[in-house]
Scaffold this active site. Structure first.
Site, PDB file in Angstrom:
ATOM      1  N   GLU A  11       0.861  -1.187   0.000  1.00 11.77           N
ATOM      2  CA  GLU A  11       0.000   0.000   0.000  1.00 11.77           C
ATOM      3  C   GLU A  11       0.891   1.229   0.000  1.00 11.77           C
ATOM      4  O   GLU A  11       1.938   1.229   0.645  1.00 11.77           O
ATOM      5  CB  GLU A  11      -0.884   0.065   1.252  1.00 11.77           C
ATOM      6  CG  GLU A  11      -2.068  -0.852   1.224  1.00 11.77           C
ATOM      7  CD  GLU A  11      -1.820  -2.076   2.085  1.00 11.77           C
ATOM      8  OE1 GLU A  11      -0.822  -2.081   2.828  1.00 11.77           O
ATOM      9  OE2 GLU A  11      -2.614  -3.029   2.003  1.00 11.77           O
TER      10      GLU A  11
ATOM     11  N   TYR B 246       7.571   2.013  -7.908  1.00 13.48           N
ATOM     12  CA  TYR B 246       6.889   0.711  -7.986  1.00 13.48           C
ATOM     13  C   TYR B 246       6.365   0.449  -9.407  1.00 13.48           C
ATOM     14  O   TYR B 246       6.504  -0.657  -9.928  1.00 13.48           O
ATOM     15  CB  TYR B 246       5.729   0.637  -6.992  1.00 13.48           C
ATOM     16  CG  TYR B 246       6.121   0.877  -5.548  1.00 13.48           C
ATOM     17  CD1 TYR B 246       7.334   0.403  -5.040  1.00 13.48           C
ATOM     18  CD2 TYR B 246       5.286   1.585  -4.679  1.00 13.48           C
ATOM     19  CE1 TYR B 246       7.696   0.635  -3.717  1.00 13.48           C
ATOM     20  CE2 TYR B 246       5.641   1.810  -3.364  1.00 13.48           C
ATOM     21  CZ  TYR B 246       6.840   1.340  -2.891  1.00 13.48           C
ATOM     22  OH  TYR B 246       7.197   1.575  -1.588  1.00 13.48           O
TER      23      TYR B 246
HETATM   24  C1  LIG Z   1      10.453   5.792  -2.009  1.00 11.44           C
HETATM   25  C2  LIG Z   1      11.954   5.733  -1.730  1.00 11.44           C
HETATM   26  C3  LIG Z   1      12.265   4.413  -1.005  1.00 11.44           C
HETATM   27  C4  LIG Z   1      12.727   5.785  -3.056  1.00 11.44           C
HETATM   28  O1  LIG Z   1      14.099   5.631  -2.766  1.00 11.44           O
HETATM   29  P1  LIG Z   1      15.236   6.387  -3.643  1.00 11.44           P
HETATM   30  O2  LIG Z   1      16.534   5.771  -3.284  1.00 11.44           O
HETATM   31  O3  LIG Z   1      15.120   7.852  -3.471  1.00 11.44           O
HETATM   32  O4  LIG Z   1      14.776   5.986  -5.114  1.00 11.44           O
HETATM   33  P2  LIG Z   1      15.711   5.823  -6.392  1.00 11.44           P
HETATM   34  O5  LIG Z   1      16.780   6.866  -6.403  1.00 11.44           O
HETATM   35  O6  LIG Z   1      16.145   4.401  -6.502  1.00 11.44           O
HETATM   36  O7  LIG Z   1      14.686   6.151  -7.561  1.00 11.44           O
HETATM   37  C5  LIG Z   1      14.021   5.089  -8.217  1.00 11.44           C
HETATM   38  C6  LIG Z   1      12.850   5.643  -8.983  1.00 11.44           C
HETATM   39  O8  LIG Z   1      11.865   6.160  -8.088  1.00 11.44           O
HETATM   40  C7  LIG Z   1      11.243   7.293  -8.687  1.00 11.44           C
HETATM   41  N1  LIG Z   1      11.515   8.452  -7.859  1.00 11.44           N
HETATM   42  C8  LIG Z   1      12.410   8.528  -6.834  1.00 11.44           C
HETATM   43  N2  LIG Z   1      12.355   9.757  -6.260  1.00 11.44           N
HETATM   44  C9  LIG Z   1      11.417  10.437  -6.958  1.00 11.44           C
HETATM   45  C10 LIG Z   1      10.875  11.754  -6.828  1.00 11.44           C
HETATM   46  N3  LIG Z   1      11.299  12.590  -5.870  1.00 11.44           N
HETATM   47  N4  LIG Z   1       9.889  12.117  -7.680  1.00 11.44           N
HETATM   48  C11 LIG Z   1       9.435  11.263  -8.625  1.00 11.44           C
HETATM   49  N5  LIG Z   1       9.912  10.012  -8.795  1.00 11.44           N
HETATM   50  C12 LIG Z   1      10.889   9.621  -7.971  1.00 11.44           C
HETATM   51  C13 LIG Z   1      11.831   7.434 -10.079  1.00 11.44           C
HETATM   52  O9  LIG Z   1      11.035   6.647 -10.951  1.00 11.44           O
HETATM   53  C14 LIG Z   1      13.181   6.795  -9.912  1.00 11.44           C
HETATM   54  O10 LIG Z   1      13.688   6.273 -11.097  1.00 11.44           O
HETATM   55  P3  LIG Z   1      14.660   7.191 -12.031  1.00 11.44           P
HETATM   56  O11 LIG Z   1      15.821   7.564 -11.154  1.00 11.44           O
HETATM   57  O12 LIG Z   1      15.027   6.251 -13.113  1.00 11.44           O
HETATM   58  O13 LIG Z   1      13.847   8.357 -12.449  1.00 11.44           O
HETATM   59  C15 LIG Z   1      12.410   6.960  -0.874  1.00 11.44           C
HETATM   60  O14 LIG Z   1      11.937   8.134  -1.479  1.00 11.44           O
HETATM   61  C16 LIG Z   1      11.941   6.927   0.569  1.00 11.44           C
HETATM   62  O15 LIG Z   1      12.580   6.335   1.440  1.00 11.44           O
HETATM   63  N6  LIG Z   1      10.809   7.619   0.855  1.00 11.44           N
HETATM   64  C17 LIG Z   1      10.287   7.712   2.220  1.00 11.44           C
HETATM   65  C18 LIG Z   1       9.687   6.419   2.668  1.00 11.44           C
HETATM   66  C19 LIG Z   1       8.588   5.981   1.731  1.00 11.44           C
HETATM   67  O16 LIG Z   1       7.770   6.765   1.282  1.00 11.44           O
HETATM   68  N7  LIG Z   1       8.543   4.651   1.482  1.00 11.44           N
HETATM   69  C20 LIG Z   1       7.544   4.054   0.638  1.00 11.44           C
HETATM   70  C21 LIG Z   1       6.339   3.736   1.433  1.00 11.44           C
HETATM   71  S1  LIG Z   1       5.085   2.917   0.464  1.00 11.44           S
END
Ligand SMILES: CC(C)(COP(=O)(O)OP(=O)(O)OC[C@H]1O[C@@H](n2cnc3c(N)ncnc32)[C@H](O)[C@@H]1OP(=O)(O)O)[C@@H](O)C(=O)NCCC(=O)NCCS
Length: 152
Positions: free
Chosen positions: A111, A123
């Site tokens: 979710e 995702y």
């Molecule tokens: C969601 C989360 C785990 C992503 O981790 P991350 O290391 O920043 O992600 P990545 O650098 O691997 O990015 C992977 C993809 O996510 C998407 N993405 C990441 N940050 C983004 C942003 N700020 N806006 C839009 N898309 C984004 C993009 O599709 C990206 O792919 P790309 O680099 O080819 O464009 C991180 O933002 C996080 O910890 N958020 C807080 C906790 C959370 O919300 N967890 C999910 C709960 S369901």
């Protein structure tokens, strides 16, 4: 592709020595974070699997699921705030999907807040599709959750 993709992460199954750091990242990442005790309890939950990502020995992210028959329900995934946007989240998701497949899991679900575009985009890019909405799912602000599934 935003940011620099680093492949320097090590992955380990979460153990007691990681719990404090995991709970710290959880605290910085969620409005209703799981406590350190909650993560500790997961270490003895036979249905639970948690992976930590380490860079130079420090925890920079984690992900976990509960296995229910041949499904894996993601419980939490987060990257340390100062390490986001570098590809770690994608690597962490790839790793947990690899683990799930190796255990015979055939589908993964989670979710996510409607407003969490970063996570939803991640995702979707990994094969998860929206399967419905859980209205008022989040207690802090009554936000809806999007239910997503990825079938292997
Ligand atoms: C969601 C989360 C785990 C992503 O981790 P991350 O290391 O920043 O992600 P990545 O650098 O691997 O990015 C992977 C993809 O996510 C998407 N993405 C990441 N940050 C983004 C942003 N700020 N806006 C839009 N898309 C984004 C993009 O599709 C990206 O792919 P790309 O680099 O080819 O464009 C991180 O933002 C996080 O910890 N958020 C807080 C906790 C959370 O919300 N967890 C999910 C709960 S369901």
């Amino acid at each position: 592709m935003r940011g620099e993709v680093l492949n320097l992460l090590d992955f380990e199954m979460m153990s007691a020595r990681h719990v404090k750091a995991v709970a710290g990242i959880e605290n910085q990442s969620f409005a209703c974070p799981w406590s350190e005790a909650a993560f500790e309890a997961e270490l003895t939950n036979r249905a639970a699997r948690y992976i930590v990502a380490l860079e130079d020995g420090a925890v920079v992210g984690y992900v976990g699921y509960w296995r229910i028959f041949d499904e894996a329900h993601i419980t939490n995934v987060a990257v340390r705030p100062d390490m986001r946007g570098k590809g770690h989240g994608r690597r962490i998701m790839e790793e947990i999907m690899r683990l799930a497949k190796s255990e015979g899991v055939s589908a993964m679900t989670l979710e996510v807040r409607v407003s969490n575009l970063a996570a939803r985009t991640l995702y979707a890019s990994m094969g998860f599709v929206s399967a419905g909405i859980r209205p008022n799912y989040y207690e802090d602000n009554g936000e809806d959750a999007v239910i997503m599934w990825c079938r292997f």
